[in-house]
Design an enzyme around this catalytic site. Structure first.
Site, PDB file in Angstrom:
ATOM      1  CB  SER A   1      -0.901   0.023   1.236  1.00 46.31           C
ATOM      2  OG  SER A   1      -1.561   1.275   1.349  1.00 46.31           O
TER       3      SER A   1
ATOM      4  CE1 TYR B   1      -3.899  -2.350   4.923  1.00 47.00           C
ATOM      5  CE2 TYR B   1      -3.486  -0.095   4.209  1.00 47.00           C
ATOM      6  CZ  TYR B   1      -3.791  -1.410   3.912  1.00 47.00           C
ATOM      7  OH  TYR B   1      -3.969  -1.793   2.608  1.00 47.00           O
TER       8      TYR B   1
END
Length: 244
Positions: A142, A156
């Site tokens: 990501s 995350y």
């Protein structure tokens, strides 16, 4: 370049929806026989498998929770049992549970680490011995590994930064066999995982739009081609300029 993967076998972990499904479809279109895993959406998995086979492709749907290393190993074993070889591994499985550092529950932290880090390691660990020389590994990270930008993303972001670091080391480990290992870092992409914050994030993207799963799949398709054989250990960010 269409059908370049004819005769190759791919395994996509987390392939029944969103970016994963787009990757499965693209690899099948390019000629690969594709096994893919799903954790909780058997209807989506069966629909995808049937759609690929209706177009003349070959697909195998395998139920596997990427939080469980034994199930990951079983998915590798089932792929080998069905197709007899493994040339491409794509690790897309991941979860996003937002929460500020002082609010996130430890059980949520543990599950994100289990899937987003341990699951990626387990996939590489169990698949690498069976990959053909010159094979390809692609992880889906990501852009938050580069730029967080929003409150509630600390855990995350940590997991995705860990994947980027793991890829560098794995690329060195597997280089003697000419196996390349690369990481794609998508920005906000139109999937069910991002539907809640499209309107919030879209104005912040220089290209003024969300990404599409097929665009990430196209980058995977490049990285697994023969012409990408000199690219390894890289993290390629595709986020419309958000992290600039």
């Amino acid at each position: 370049m269409e059908r370049e993967q004819q005769g190759k076998v791919a395994l996509v972990l987390g392939g029944s929806r969103g970016i994963g499904a787009a990757i499965v479809e693209r690899l099948a279109t390019d000629g690969a026989q594709v096994a893919f895993t799903y954790a909780s959406s058997p209807e989506n998995a069966e629909t995808l498998r049937a759609a690929i086979e209706a177009k003349g492709g070959t697909a195998l749907a395998v139920r596997a929770d990427s939080a469980d290393a034994d199930q990951i190993k079983a998915a590798v074993d089932q792929t080998l049992a069905r197709f007899g070889r493994l040339d491409i591994l794509v690790v897309n499985a991941g979860i996003l549970q937002r929460g500020r550092i002082d609010e996130v529950r430890l059980e949520d932290f543990d599950r994100m680490v289990a899937i987003n880090i341990r699951g990626v390691f387990a996939a590489l660990h169990h698949a690498a011995p069976h990959l053909s020389d010159g094979g390809r590994i692609v992880t889906i990270g990501s852009n938050v590994a580069v730029r967080i930008g929003f409150s509630g993303s600390s855990t995350y972001a940590m997991t995705k930064a860990a994947v980027a670091a793991l890829v560098k080391g794995a690329a060195i480990d597997l280089a003697p066999r000419a196996i390349t290992v690369n990481n794609i870092q998508p920005g906000p992409t139109l999937t069910d995982m991002t539907s809640d914050y499209v309107e919030m994030v879209r104005p912040l993207i220089p290209l003024a739009r969300m990404g599409e799963p097929r665009e990430i799949a196209g980058l995977v398709a490049y990285l697994v081609r023969e012409e990408a054989g000199f690219v390894t250990g890289a993290s390629l960010t595709a986020d419309g300029g958000l992290s600039l």
